[in-house]
Design a protein around this motif. Structure first.
Motif, PDB file in Angstrom:
ATOM      1  N   ASN A   9       0.853  -1.190   0.000  1.00 11.44           N
ATOM      2  CA  ASN A   9       0.000   0.000   0.000  1.00 11.44           C
ATOM      3  C   ASN A   9       0.889   1.240   0.000  1.00 11.44           C
ATOM      4  O   ASN A   9       2.006   1.215   0.524  1.00 11.44           O
ATOM      5  CB  ASN A   9      -0.901   0.020   1.239  1.00 11.44           C
ATOM      6  N   THR A  34      -4.500   6.237  11.684  1.00 16.35           N
ATOM      7  CA  THR A  34      -3.829   6.421  10.401  1.00 16.35           C
ATOM      8  C   THR A  34      -3.326   7.857  10.308  1.00 16.35           C
ATOM      9  O   THR A  34      -4.090   8.803  10.476  1.00 16.35           O
ATOM     10  CB  THR A  34      -4.794   6.140   9.231  1.00 16.35           C
ATOM     11  N   LEU A  40      -0.037   2.805   4.463  1.00 22.29           N
ATOM     12  CA  LEU A  40      -1.466   2.622   4.706  1.00 22.29           C
ATOM     13  C   LEU A  40      -1.758   1.188   5.142  1.00 22.29           C
ATOM     14  O   LEU A  40      -1.358   0.229   4.482  1.00 22.29           O
ATOM     15  CB  LEU A  40      -2.257   2.951   3.438  1.00 22.29           C
ATOM     16  N   ASN A  41      -2.446   1.053   6.261  1.00 22.01           N
ATOM     17  CA  ASN A  41      -2.884  -0.248   6.760  1.00 22.01           C
ATOM     18  C   ASN A  41      -4.404  -0.267   6.711  1.00 22.01           C
ATOM     19  O   ASN A  41      -5.066   0.511   7.398  1.00 22.01           O
ATOM     20  CB  ASN A  41      -2.385  -0.455   8.194  1.00 22.01           C
ATOM     21  N   THR A  42      -4.956  -1.150   5.881  1.00 21.00           N
ATOM     22  CA  THR A  42      -6.405  -1.150   5.683  1.00 21.00           C
ATOM     23  C   THR A  42      -7.162  -1.560   6.945  1.00 21.00           C
ATOM     24  O   THR A  42      -8.286  -1.103   7.172  1.00 21.00           O
ATOM     25  CB  THR A  42      -6.781  -2.090   4.519  1.00 21.00           C
ATOM     26  N   ASN A  43      -6.570  -2.435   7.767  1.00 19.40           N
ATOM     27  CA  ASN A  43      -7.228  -2.814   9.021  1.00 19.40           C
ATOM     28  C   ASN A  43      -7.337  -1.616   9.961  1.00 19.40           C
ATOM     29  O   ASN A  43      -8.366  -1.385  10.600  1.00 19.40           O
ATOM     30  CB  ASN A  43      -6.461  -3.953   9.706  1.00 19.40           C
ATOM     31  N   THR A  44      -6.251  -0.850  10.056  1.00 15.06           N
ATOM     32  CA  THR A  44      -6.261   0.345  10.896  1.00 15.06           C
ATOM     33  C   THR A  44      -7.261   1.362  10.361  1.00 15.06           C
ATOM     34  O   THR A  44      -7.999   1.997  11.128  1.00 15.06           O
ATOM     35  CB  THR A  44      -4.854   0.971  10.942  1.00 15.06           C
ATOM     36  N   LEU A  45      -7.301   1.509   9.046  1.00 21.91           N
ATOM     37  CA  LEU A  45      -8.231   2.461   8.436  1.00 21.91           C
ATOM     38  C   LEU A  45      -9.679   2.056   8.704  1.00 21.91           C
ATOM     39  O   LEU A  45     -10.536   2.907   8.955  1.00 21.91           O
ATOM     40  CB  LEU A  45      -7.971   2.557   6.932  1.00 21.91           C
ATOM     41  N   ARG A  46      -9.953   0.746   8.671  1.00 24.91           N
ATOM     42  CA  ARG A  46     -11.309   0.277   8.963  1.00 24.91           C
ATOM     43  C   ARG A  46     -11.703   0.614  10.408  1.00 24.91           C
ATOM     44  O   ARG A  46     -12.826   1.033  10.671  1.00 24.91           O
ATOM     45  CB  ARG A  46     -11.399  -1.229   8.714  1.00 24.91           C
ATOM     46  N   ILE A  72      -8.443   6.340  -2.228  1.00 26.48           N
ATOM     47  CA  ILE A  72      -7.000   6.481  -2.002  1.00 26.48           C
ATOM     48  C   ILE A  72      -6.323   6.744  -3.344  1.00 26.48           C
ATOM     49  O   ILE A  72      -6.385   5.922  -4.262  1.00 26.48           O
ATOM     50  CB  ILE A  72      -6.417   5.211  -1.349  1.00 26.48           C
ATOM     51  N   VAL A  78      -5.473  10.122   1.180  1.00 29.27           N
ATOM     52  CA  VAL A  78      -6.664   9.380   1.604  1.00 29.27           C
ATOM     53  C   VAL A  78      -7.829  10.367   1.654  1.00 29.27           C
ATOM     54  O   VAL A  78      -7.828  11.301   2.466  1.00 29.27           O
ATOM     55  CB  VAL A  78      -6.457   8.726   2.984  1.00 29.27           C
TER      56      VAL A  78
END
Length: 209
Positions: A9, A34, A40-46, A72, A78
């Protein structure tokens, strides 16, 4: 040989919010783990999205999913589109006879065109109750958004009326003697002035302490 070719990412360059008016960018950024400069970490963003949605819910902005879209860009930007709440279309007031509807609506911050907030709406209900109290009347004020019609808000007012008049504590004086002194009748609106007037009429007979 099996080769796994991966593309990580992008590194977050900045976070851009759109659609937020009631909550500033600084507060929304503070809610997020974030941050710019990290991959970018998608789990953190979720998880960040859930925290933003929960924060708006706590403020009373209900009736919608607040984070509407996330985009993104290739440069690591973002973009988060926010919808803070449901826009008020109409406020309907029912049950009021003592105080006119325009006066009640004028005391409310919840108005057509504003974003509905449960916290602000509760303050409006308290303001209406105070309006009746200042006028010397008792009323139970309640309300809620219409679940079947987004944007429509109902305010229900139950003005206190005399149901029955009971007399107690008189051993010698008959009930009908006391009732003749009363101006309040079943079905009449309860008001401080009317109660005080009847109290004075009874007390002025000098039959009672």
């Amino acid at each position: 040989a099996v080769s796994f070719i991966v593309i990580e990412n992008p590194t977050v360059s900045k976070i851009v919010f759109t659609g937020n008016k009631q909550v500033s960018n600084d507060i929304l950024n503070a809610l997020m783990d974030t941050t710019a400069g990290q991959v970018l970490n998608t789990n953190t963003l979720r998880d960040d999205v859930q925290k933003i949605n929960s924060y708006y819910d706590k403020l009373g902005f209900i009736g919608t999913r607040h984070v509407q879209d996330i985009r993104i860009d290739a440069n690591g930007t973002v973009n988060i589109a926010v919808k803070e709440g449901v826009t008020v279309v109409e406020v309907d007031v029912s049950g009021n006879q003592v105080i006119p509807k325009p006066v009640i609506l004028a005391t409310m911050k919840t108005k057509p065109g504003t974003v509905f907030s449960g916290q602000v709406f509760n303050e409006d209900l308290n303001a209406i109750s105070s309006l009746y109290k200042d006028a010397g009347f008792s009323a139970v004020v309640d309300g809620s958004p219409d679940p079947d019609k987004p944007g429509y808000v109902d305010v229900t007012i139950c003005e206190a009326r005399i149901g029955a008049i009971e007399i107690a504590g008189n051993g010698v004086t008959k009930d009908y003697v006391i009732r003749r002194l009363l101006r309040l009748r079943p079905g009449d609106l309860v008001s401080d002035a009317r109660l005080r007037r009847d109290y004075e009429n009874i007390y002025n007979t000098q039959f009672f302490k």
